[in-house]
Design an enzyme around this catalytic site. Structure first.
Site, short mmCIF file in Angstrom:
data_model
loop_
_atom_site.label_atom_id
_atom_site.label_comp_id
_atom_site.label_asym_id
_atom_site.label_seq_id
_atom_site.Cartn_x
_atom_site.Cartn_y
_atom_site.Cartn_z
N PRO A 2 41.42 39.22 61.12
CA PRO A 2 42.70 38.53 61.22
C PRO A 2 43.76 39.26 60.39
O PRO A 2 43.47 39.79 59.33
CB PRO A 2 42.40 37.14 60.66
CG PRO A 2 40.93 36.98 60.78
CD PRO A 2 40.35 38.34 60.61
N GLU A 3 44.99 39.26 60.88
CA GLU A 3 46.07 39.90 60.15
C GLU A 3 46.89 38.85 59.40
O GLU A 3 46.59 37.65 59.46
CB GLU A 3 46.92 40.73 61.12
CG GLU A 3 46.06 41.79 61.80
CD GLU A 3 46.81 42.70 62.77
OE1 GLU A 3 48.04 42.82 62.66
OE2 GLU A 3 46.15 43.29 63.65
N LYS A 53 46.03 39.59 53.58
CA LYS A 53 44.91 38.95 54.25
C LYS A 53 44.03 38.15 53.29
O LYS A 53 42.93 37.73 53.64
CB LYS A 53 44.07 40.02 54.98
CG LYS A 53 44.92 40.82 55.98
CD LYS A 53 44.19 42.01 56.55
CE LYS A 53 45.13 42.86 57.39
NZ LYS A 53 44.47 44.05 57.96
N ASN A 169 46.30 45.95 62.84
CA ASN A 169 46.24 46.82 64.00
C ASN A 169 47.20 46.42 65.11
O ASN A 169 47.92 47.25 65.67
CB ASN A 169 44.81 46.89 64.52
CG ASN A 169 44.44 48.27 65.01
OD1 ASN A 169 45.00 49.26 64.54
ND2 ASN A 169 43.52 48.35 65.94
N ARG A 262 41.47 53.79 63.87
CA ARG A 262 41.54 52.54 64.61
C ARG A 262 42.41 52.73 65.85
O ARG A 262 43.28 53.60 65.89
CB ARG A 262 42.09 51.41 63.74
CG ARG A 262 41.23 51.14 62.51
CD ARG A 262 41.80 50.03 61.65
NE ARG A 262 41.70 48.74 62.32
CZ ARG A 262 42.23 47.61 61.83
NH1 ARG A 262 42.88 47.65 60.69
NH2 ARG A 262 42.09 46.48 62.48
#
Length: 273
Positions: A2-3, A53, A169, A262
């Site tokens: 999770p961001e 986060k 991301n 990524r």
């Protein structure tokens, strides 16, 4: 993982569940935390906020419960007499007035005094949090031009939590697309106007994702995507997870590349090298 927007929304839910209430019972799976439960029982939850986060549950006695979900951690909110049906491993449990906040599967949990929190090895490396602190586009612009960041590729830089905390991301791909910047560009390569646009979008898209539960696309493009049969996983974004589909802006095919080990999605026409 999770961001920032997802963790901030989770913090909001936890605060609604136990915020302003007195802890009646606390339980931790780890011995070093279990030995400190007495410092929380009888204490009021004064606030629940985030740094990137990381989740920070603050108590009236200036204690702060730090937790990081990492890949698998999740908070579940429930009544005392209605525990969640899950096979996950319980790590922490806070109970007040029949309401419970339970953390499952996470391993990065610790209890701190408010005045020593800035010594936490993870928090000490973070830039400002776009959702829990007052951060303007000018603040972000100033950080983009700092020596540690100025000559780094944007594809890598926008994952560096030292720049600003909470980017991840999907936000990286979306910000660069709306800014019309190739991932290999550096802040040093940009005009003053481009730098300000990038800084503004870093703030605005992150806050939009928070307000709209992860949606970063525009209303017009969402309608267009739904009409063409895209799933929510695709239409919520302008480019992320849309490799092989047409760019909403120019019609070219969205591509996927690797940056910072990524996946990153981009439009070759809108974001020329």
């Amino acid at each position: 993982m999770p961001e920032g927007p997802e963790i901030r929304r989770a913090a909001d839910r936890i605060e609604k569940q136990i915020g302003g209430r007195v802890i009646e019972d606390a339980w931790f799976a780890f011995p070093e935390l279990a030995s400190q439960t007495d410092t929380l029982i009888g204490q009021r939850v004064s606030a629940v906020d985030t740094r990137g986060k990381a989740m920070l549950i603050r108590f009236a006695n200036q204690k702060v419960l730090y937790s990081h979900n990492q890949l698998y951690g999740v908070w579940k909110l429930h009544r005392t007499d209605q525990p969640p049906d899950t096979k996950r491993s319980l790590r922490a449990r806070l109970e007040t007035e029949g309401r419970v906040a339970s953390l499952y599967s996470a391993s990065d949990i610790s209890l701190w005094d408010q005045d020593t929190l800035d010594q936490h090895p993870f928090l000490a490396r973070l830039g400002p949090d776009l959702l829990s602190e007052e951060v303007s586009a000018d603040d972000v612009l100033a950080r983009l031009t700092m020596k540690p960041f100025y000559r780094r590729s944007l594809g890598a830089l926008l994952l560096d939590q030292g720049l600003v905390a909470g980017l991840g991301n999907y936000l990286r791909s979306e910000i660069l697309f709306f800014a019309r910047l190739h991932p290999r560009k550096r802040p040093a390569d940009l005009s003053t106007e481009q730098q300000l646009t990038l800084a503004t979008l870093i703030v605005e898209i992150t806050r939009q994702a928070y307000k709209l539960a992860g949606v970063t696309n525009t209303e017009a493009w969402i309608e267009q995507a739904i009409a063409s049969g895209e799933t929510r996983r695709q239409w919520r974004f302008a480019v992320f997870e849309r490799a092989g589909l047409s760019c909403h802006r120019c019609g070219d095919v969205i591509e996927r590349m690797s940056a910072g080990s990524r996946r990153l999605y981009w439009c070759p026409t809108c974001q020329p090298a």
